[in-house]
Scaffold this motif. Structure first.
Motif, PDB file in Angstrom:
ATOM      1  N   GLN A 106       7.763   3.386  -9.216  1.00 13.16           N
ATOM      2  CA  GLN A 106       6.450   4.044  -9.475  1.00 13.16           C
ATOM      3  C   GLN A 106       5.616   3.300 -10.574  1.00 13.16           C
ATOM      4  N   PRO A 107       4.395   2.868  -9.920  1.00 14.14           N
ATOM      5  CA  PRO A 107       3.469   1.931 -10.299  1.00 14.14           C
ATOM      6  C   PRO A 107       2.841   2.388 -11.729  1.00 14.14           C
ATOM      7  N   ASN A 108       2.364   1.976 -12.562  1.00  9.46           N
ATOM      8  CA  ASN A 108       1.374   2.174 -14.077  1.00  9.46           C
ATOM      9  C   ASN A 108       0.836   2.915 -13.240  1.00  9.46           C
ATOM     10  N   GLY A 109       0.096   3.907 -14.240  1.00  7.00           N
ATOM     11  CA  GLY A 109      -1.214   4.099 -14.133  1.00  7.00           C
ATOM     12  C   GLY A 109      -1.987   4.952 -12.949  1.00  7.00           C
ATOM     13  N   LEU A 110      -0.427   5.620 -12.459  1.00 11.05           N
ATOM     14  CA  LEU A 110      -0.528   6.922 -11.619  1.00 11.05           C
ATOM     15  C   LEU A 110      -1.652   7.976 -11.796  1.00 11.05           C
ATOM     16  N   ALA A 111      -2.185   8.900 -11.288  1.00 10.41           N
ATOM     17  CA  ALA A 111      -2.573  10.001 -11.607  1.00 10.41           C
ATOM     18  C   ALA A 111      -1.681  11.186 -11.474  1.00 10.41           C
ATOM     19  N   VAL A 112      -0.948  11.138 -10.678  1.00 15.35           N
ATOM     20  CA  VAL A 112      -0.226  12.189 -11.169  1.00 15.35           C
ATOM     21  C   VAL A 112       0.985  11.880 -10.752  1.00 15.35           C
ATOM     22  N   PRO A 113       1.803  10.782 -11.885  1.00 16.56           N
ATOM     23  CA  PRO A 113       3.102  10.295 -11.980  1.00 16.56           C
ATOM     24  C   PRO A 113       4.203  11.027 -11.153  1.00 16.56           C
ATOM     25  N   ASP A 114       4.241  12.561 -11.104  1.00 18.44           N
ATOM     26  CA  ASP A 114       5.423  13.501 -11.290  1.00 18.44           C
ATOM     27  C   ASP A 114       4.962  13.189  -9.563  1.00 18.44           C
ATOM     28  N   ALA A 115       3.391  13.286  -8.897  1.00 24.08           N
ATOM     29  CA  ALA A 115       3.846  13.482  -7.710  1.00 24.08           C
ATOM     30  C   ALA A 115       4.957  12.147  -6.415  1.00 24.08           C
ATOM     31  N   SER A 116       5.081  12.560  -5.339  1.00 26.01           N
ATOM     32  CA  SER A 116       6.000  11.539  -4.145  1.00 26.01           C
ATOM     33  C   SER A 116       5.020  10.376  -4.668  1.00 26.01           C
ATOM     34  N   ILE A 117       5.007   9.307  -3.566  1.00 22.59           N
ATOM     35  CA  ILE A 117       4.593   8.607  -3.565  1.00 22.59           C
ATOM     36  C   ILE A 117       5.497   7.454  -2.665  1.00 22.59           C
ATOM     37  N   HIS A 118       3.999   7.169  -1.189  1.00 27.04           N
ATOM     38  CA  HIS A 118       5.367   7.011  -0.081  1.00 27.04           C
ATOM     39  C   HIS A 118       4.400   5.087   0.976  1.00 27.04           C
ATOM     40  N   SER A 119       5.635   4.556   0.936  1.00 32.45           N
ATOM     41  CA  SER A 119       5.443   3.473   1.376  1.00 32.45           C
ATOM     42  C   SER A 119       4.307   3.476   2.910  1.00 32.45           C
ATOM     43  N   VAL A 120       3.058   2.720   3.146  1.00 33.34           N
ATOM     44  CA  VAL A 120       2.700   2.276   4.521  1.00 33.34           C
ATOM     45  C   VAL A 120       2.128   1.465   4.875  1.00 33.34           C
ATOM     46  N   LYS A 121       2.767   1.545   6.518  1.00 28.21           N
ATOM     47  CA  LYS A 121       1.953  -0.208   6.427  1.00 28.21           C
ATOM     48  C   LYS A 121       0.593  -0.233   7.490  1.00 28.21           C
ATOM     49  N   SER A 122       0.227   0.944   7.952  1.00 27.02           N
ATOM     50  CA  SER A 122      -0.950   1.200   8.761  1.00 27.02           C
ATOM     51  C   SER A 122      -1.665   2.315   8.645  1.00 27.02           C
ATOM     52  N   THR A 123      -2.427   2.697   9.790  1.00 27.05           N
ATOM     53  CA  THR A 123      -3.510   3.787   9.840  1.00 27.05           C
ATOM     54  C   THR A 123      -2.072   4.891  10.294  1.00 27.05           C
ATOM     55  N   ILE A 142       0.550  -0.801  -0.118  1.00 26.53           N
ATOM     56  CA  ILE A 142      -0.284   0.618   0.398  1.00 26.53           C
ATOM     57  C   ILE A 142       1.129   1.456   0.069  1.00 26.53           C
ATOM     58  N   ALA A 143       0.667   2.066  -0.717  1.00 21.40           N
ATOM     59  CA  ALA A 143       1.390   3.772  -1.014  1.00 21.40           C
ATOM     60  C   ALA A 143      -0.003   4.208  -0.800  1.00 21.40           C
ATOM     61  N   VAL A 144       0.872   6.043  -0.488  1.00 17.93           N
ATOM     62  CA  VAL A 144       0.019   6.768  -0.573  1.00 17.93           C
ATOM     63  C   VAL A 144       0.914   8.411  -1.503  1.00 17.93           C
ATOM     64  N   GLN A 145      -0.410   8.668  -2.164  1.00 19.29           N
ATOM     65  CA  GLN A 145      -0.196   9.906  -2.686  1.00 19.29           C
ATOM     66  C   GLN A 145      -1.033  11.481  -2.673  1.00 19.29           C
ATOM     67  N   MET A 146      -0.368  13.068  -1.782  1.00 18.34           N
ATOM     68  CA  MET A 146      -1.155  13.711  -1.210  1.00 18.34           C
ATOM     69  C   MET A 146      -0.948  14.939  -2.703  1.00 18.34           C
ATOM     70  N   VAL A 147      -1.635  15.533  -3.214  1.00 19.80           N
ATOM     71  CA  VAL A 147      -1.610  16.646  -4.196  1.00 19.80           C
ATOM     72  C   VAL A 147      -2.811  17.497  -3.741  1.00 19.80           C
ATOM     73  N   GLU A 148      -2.355  19.029  -3.782  1.00 18.99           N
ATOM     74  CA  GLU A 148      -3.415  19.756  -3.273  1.00 18.99           C
ATOM     75  C   GLU A 148      -3.708  20.206  -5.196  1.00 18.99           C
ATOM     76  N   ILE A 149      -4.957  21.119  -5.808  1.00 18.62           N
ATOM     77  CA  ILE A 149      -4.978  21.777  -6.552  1.00 18.62           C
ATOM     78  C   ILE A 149      -5.398  22.979  -6.297  1.00 18.62           C
TER      79      ILE A 149
END
Ligand code: ADP
Length: 358
Positions: free
Chosen positions: A183-200, A152-159
């Motif tokens: 960087q998995p395929n099919g990311l909505a914002v490919p340039d934004a950093s993506i971080h691995s997460v293990k818990s809430t 599971i990995a997370v991105q967060m962007v602001e528009i």
């Protein structure tokens, strides 16, 4: 979509309420009056168990000031945080390889943040949709660990003003929440950093940092959060340990900008520009959902950054849930009606039911 076609999909077991009712659902929630507000002048006359809502214009007498709306569900001011949505079916969908998008729409002060985040992250009872969804995501994925291994990995962007900004871009953060190995395929914002997460807790930590970053860029600090959209995307990759089949699902939790219209005669400069961008992106969102609901051959995703970012999770097999938030105060009547009209347009066609009367 093409990415999904390349992989073998783990057999889907999901039985959820979206299945029989289409992929777009609209729930309406009426905020309670706050201390000091005049409860006698409510614009909401009644709500019914089957999703009807009658609003009245407190300054008009008789039927002229009445208007009926109908949604999948309507929640009154007394509805508790735990009663508005069981997040588990949607989360099972994400873990089965679907895309899910949940957002709240409404004017500033109508309870969007309350519904999505809740008033107190430390009180589980008061948790909003976001925390409940994340908690379910980790819980259900752990329950499946003997058969499917999830990453599971997370991105967060602001528009903001049609510019997309990575809210999780900072060196310190990458030590605590390592960058995803690829960087998995099919990311909505490919340039934004993506971080691995293990818990809430990991996701909540990242969200806090993202919110702090959001404030840093603010021109008017207290206003920024209602004048921009933020999108938290939780990417899930699953590997079936027996068959080797893989799947990919995404959960988008979207905090939309306030939908209130700014009086053109009063707004100037930055404020006017913000308002124009917000109007444009929210109406583009409405147009996209409307086109999808009508099964139109052309879906106008390219008309705003918001709809571009959400493209993969609006349409196709994706499931969309919109909370329409209502402030019952008399002075909000015209905003309330325009919010409800937007929501009616979004939900009306998909379900094919007869919609509002006058
Ligand atoms: P928005 O995000 O749309 O600007 P907020 O979520 O900040 O609105 O809500 C505005 C105010 O109303 C806040 O003080 C919030 O705590 C309160 N509020 C909103 N919804 C509820 C609710 N369902 N129950 C109690 N208070 C609420």
């Amino acid at each position: 979509n093409s990415v999904r076609n390349e992989v073998m999909i783990v057999q889907r077991t999901c039985e959820d309420e979206f299945k029989s009712l289409g992929n777009i659902r609209v729930y309406c929630r009426i905020r309670p009056f706050l201390p000091g507000q005049n409860k006698k002048l409510s614009t909401v006359d009644y709500i019914s168990e089957n999703g009807e809502l009658l609003v009245v214009n407190p300054s008009k007498q008789g039927k002229d000031g009445h208007r009926m709306f109908k949604f999948n569900k309507v929640f009154g001011p007394a509805a508790s945080q735990g009663s508005i949505l069981d997040t588990r079916p949607l989360i099972r969908s994400v873990l089965d390889g679907y895309d899910v998008c949940i957002f709240a729409y409404g004017q500033t002060g109508s309870g969007k943040t309350y519904t999505m985040s809740g008033p107190d992250a430390l009180s589980k009872e008061e948790w909003g949709v976001n925390y409940r969804a994340l908690d379910d995501l980790f819980h259900i994925s752990r329950n499946r660990r003997n058969t499917i291994s999830y990453d599971i990995a997370v991105q967060m962007v602001e528009i903001y003003n049609e510019q997309v900004r990575d809210l999780l871009l900072s060196n310190g953060m990458q030590k605590k929440y390592p960058l995803y190995h690829s960087q998995p395929n099919g990311l909505a914002v490919p340039d934004a950093s993506i971080h691995s997460v293990k818990s809430t807790a990991d996701v909540l930590g990242l969200m806090q940092l993202g919110l702090a970053n959001r404030a840093v860029g603010a021109t008017a600090l207290n206003e920024r959060s209602s004048r921009s959209h933020s999108v938290l995307s939780v990417h899930v990759r699953g590997l079936d340990m027996e068959t080797g089949a893989s799947l990919r699902g995404t959960l988008h939790l979207v905090d939309l900008a306030g939908s209130e219209r700014v009086d053109r005669s009063e707004a100037t400069g930055d404020r006017l520009r913000e308002a124009q961008h917000i109007n444009k992106s929210l109406s583009a969102l409405g147009d996209v959902i409307f086109a999808l609901a009508q099964k139109s051959s052309h879906v106008p995703y390219r008309n705003s950054k918001l709809t571009q970012v959400l493209q993969t999770s609006l349409g196709g097999q994706a499931k969309t849930l919109m909370f329409v938030q209502i402030n019952p105060e008399a002075e909000s009547f015209s905003e309330t009606v325009s919010t409800l009209k937007f929501a009616e347009r979004v939900s009306g066609v998909e379900l094919g039911a007869a919609r509002s009367s006058k």
